[in-house]
Scaffold this motif. Sequence first.
Motif, short mmCIF file in Angstrom:
data_model
loop_
_atom_site.label_atom_id
_atom_site.label_comp_id
_atom_site.label_asym_id
_atom_site.label_seq_id
_atom_site.Cartn_x
_atom_site.Cartn_y
_atom_site.Cartn_z
N UNK A 46 18.83 122.01 24.40
CA UNK A 46 17.61 122.48 25.25
C UNK A 46 16.46 122.95 24.33
N UNK A 47 16.55 122.45 22.93
CA UNK A 47 15.28 123.00 22.42
C UNK A 47 14.36 121.82 22.21
N UNK A 99 11.43 116.73 25.39
CA UNK A 99 10.07 116.25 25.46
C UNK A 99 9.83 115.85 27.07
N UNK A 100 8.56 115.86 27.28
CA UNK A 100 8.09 115.51 28.65
C UNK A 100 8.59 114.09 29.02
N UNK A 101 8.75 113.12 28.12
CA UNK A 101 9.46 111.88 28.10
C UNK A 101 10.97 111.86 28.42
N UNK A 102 11.42 112.69 27.63
CA UNK A 102 13.02 112.82 27.57
C UNK A 102 13.17 114.47 28.11
N UNK A 103 13.34 114.78 29.22
CA UNK A 103 13.83 116.03 29.69
C UNK A 103 15.34 116.41 29.82
N UNK A 104 16.07 115.36 29.74
CA UNK A 104 17.63 115.57 29.17
C UNK A 104 17.78 115.20 27.99
N UNK A 105 18.39 116.38 27.35
CA UNK A 105 18.46 116.44 25.63
C UNK A 105 19.37 115.41 25.11
N UNK A 106 19.02 114.83 24.33
CA UNK A 106 19.57 113.53 23.75
C UNK A 106 19.26 113.12 22.44
N UNK A 107 19.77 112.22 21.69
CA UNK A 107 19.21 111.81 20.44
C UNK A 107 17.84 111.40 20.70
N UNK A 108 17.43 110.72 21.74
CA UNK A 108 16.05 110.13 21.89
C UNK A 108 14.97 111.11 21.96
N UNK A 109 15.31 112.19 22.59
CA UNK A 109 14.34 113.26 22.55
C UNK A 109 14.25 113.84 21.13
N UNK A 110 15.26 114.14 20.74
CA UNK A 110 15.05 114.68 18.98
C UNK A 110 14.32 114.02 18.14
N UNK A 111 14.59 112.21 18.26
CA UNK A 111 13.98 111.69 17.53
C UNK A 111 12.59 111.17 17.82
N UNK A 112 12.14 111.68 19.06
CA UNK A 112 10.73 111.74 19.43
C UNK A 112 9.94 112.84 18.60
N UNK A 113 10.79 113.96 18.79
CA UNK A 113 10.06 115.06 17.72
C UNK A 113 9.86 114.69 16.29
N UNK A 114 11.08 114.00 15.84
CA UNK A 114 10.93 113.46 14.51
C UNK A 114 9.74 112.43 14.10
N UNK A 115 9.55 111.56 14.95
CA UNK A 115 8.51 110.74 14.91
C UNK A 115 7.13 111.63 14.91
N UNK A 116 7.09 112.32 15.95
CA UNK A 116 5.87 113.48 15.99
C UNK A 116 5.50 114.02 14.91
N UNK A 174 4.56 131.44 -3.24
CA UNK A 174 3.93 130.35 -4.46
C UNK A 174 4.71 129.18 -4.69
N UNK A 175 5.90 129.18 -3.85
CA UNK A 175 6.78 127.79 -3.92
C UNK A 175 6.66 127.12 -2.35
N UNK A 176 7.08 126.06 -2.45
CA UNK A 176 7.27 125.37 -0.94
C UNK A 176 8.58 126.08 -0.20
N UNK A 177 8.24 126.08 1.01
CA UNK A 177 9.09 126.69 1.84
C UNK A 177 9.82 125.54 2.73
N UNK A 178 11.09 125.94 3.58
CA UNK A 178 11.77 125.13 4.46
C UNK A 178 11.36 125.79 5.98
N UNK A 179 11.12 124.73 6.93
CA UNK A 179 11.54 125.32 8.31
C UNK A 179 12.51 124.47 8.55
N UNK A 180 13.83 124.95 8.53
CA UNK A 180 14.96 124.08 8.46
C UNK A 180 15.47 123.62 9.74
N UNK A 181 15.24 124.39 10.95
CA UNK A 181 15.57 123.62 12.18
C UNK A 181 14.48 124.07 13.21
N UNK A 182 13.89 123.05 13.79
CA UNK A 182 12.68 123.18 14.43
C UNK A 182 12.27 122.20 15.15
#
Length: 409
Positions: A294-295, A298-315, A252-260
């Motif tokens: 290694x979570x 992205x196809x653009x950033x296959x070496x995990x870094x802040x850039x791949x994480x922020x691509x998920x953020x913007x998506x 009945x209340x909002x939930x989190x997906x805390x790390x994904x």
Amino acid sequence: MITNNPYGVKAKKSYTGYKSYQYLEEGADYKDFGLAKEVARVEPYIYPVSAEQEEKVQQILEDEYIVSLHEHTFVTPENIDSIFEFRRQGRDWTGYEGLSISGLDIVFENYMDGTAFITSNAGWKWNDVLHDLGMRYSDFAHQDMVIRAERIEDLYRAKKEGKIAFVTSLESATQIENEIDRVDVLYGFGVRVMGIAYSEANALGSGLREKNDSGLTVFGHKVVERMNKLGMTIDVSHCGDQTARDVIQASEKPIFITHVGARGLWDISRLKPDDVLKSCAEKGGVIGIEAAPHTTLTQKHKEHSIESVMEHFEYVVELCGIDHVAFGLDTLFGDHVGLHHAFAGALSIKSSHAGPEFEEVEYVEGLENPSEAYHNVVRWLVKHDYSQEAIRKVMGRNVLRVLEETWMK
């Protein structure tokens, strides 16, 4: 105390130099495992911005609430091969030194309960979880930089006093077994956020490693209802897709997906499909973007870094809207990649990360530990021309809104 911060931000918290369990005698009261460095374990990384942008970054860190939806702020042994013996002794060290320069005001601390191996090699045992919480709380009581947050006012008070509010969180409800009143007991122990399932299925529903996800059980529905009544926020980060869908609908209340992250960018079960992310947002919830090694590739950033994480953020921002995204970077102090290798079987990490080929890294550049991660996220946002209002939301205000709706007043 830290006098030279290699991550480019002055220490602003009321840190006096305390180290975990310094009130005990090393060698007599506990075994010395030799811990990893909290600060500059690897080459510090400062995301490149202009002098003008850096001034704005510093002002944001000073003025706004900087919140992590998901961390494990313990310090691993320097020799990661000793991690199982280290976990069995039932005592974790908190990285106070590193936290003091992290810029964080509120941390959703998830401890290490899935690897509380005191009495079992499988984790998630009721007595072990309570031991884990009690041991950390005992240490917290001997210092004054970290405070336990159990009510909304604790969150706001911490920043004003130059402290860090810890929200006690658990990644799974496995330890309650079929005892619904244990949810109340955990609430009494200060737990304010709890996941439904981790990797393996439990009495509530399916975890993300299961091939057949039958969704939220009848008992799971009762637990969701009880958590809503208590004022304990629900997390579905490690739930299977159908279980996550059912929880979002049942609550009945909002939930989190805390790390994904978004499976639409990287096709592994650890990340969530678009429909789950959108459903969470449509019910008023918030999605925290993670950076555990290694979570969030992205196809653009296959070496995990802040850039791949922020691509998920913007998506996810594009998919769900700026009001429903935050950061739960899932960092720690020590060799996170080595830790994953050690726990690959116990935590089903290998199966949940199975998917496209990628380049393994030694650490996630720019987001290696809590000390540098959130500074660099703010720098990235400033450099990419996000407004201060947008930054205010994703760095903390979105999370606080959900807590205002789900916690007891």
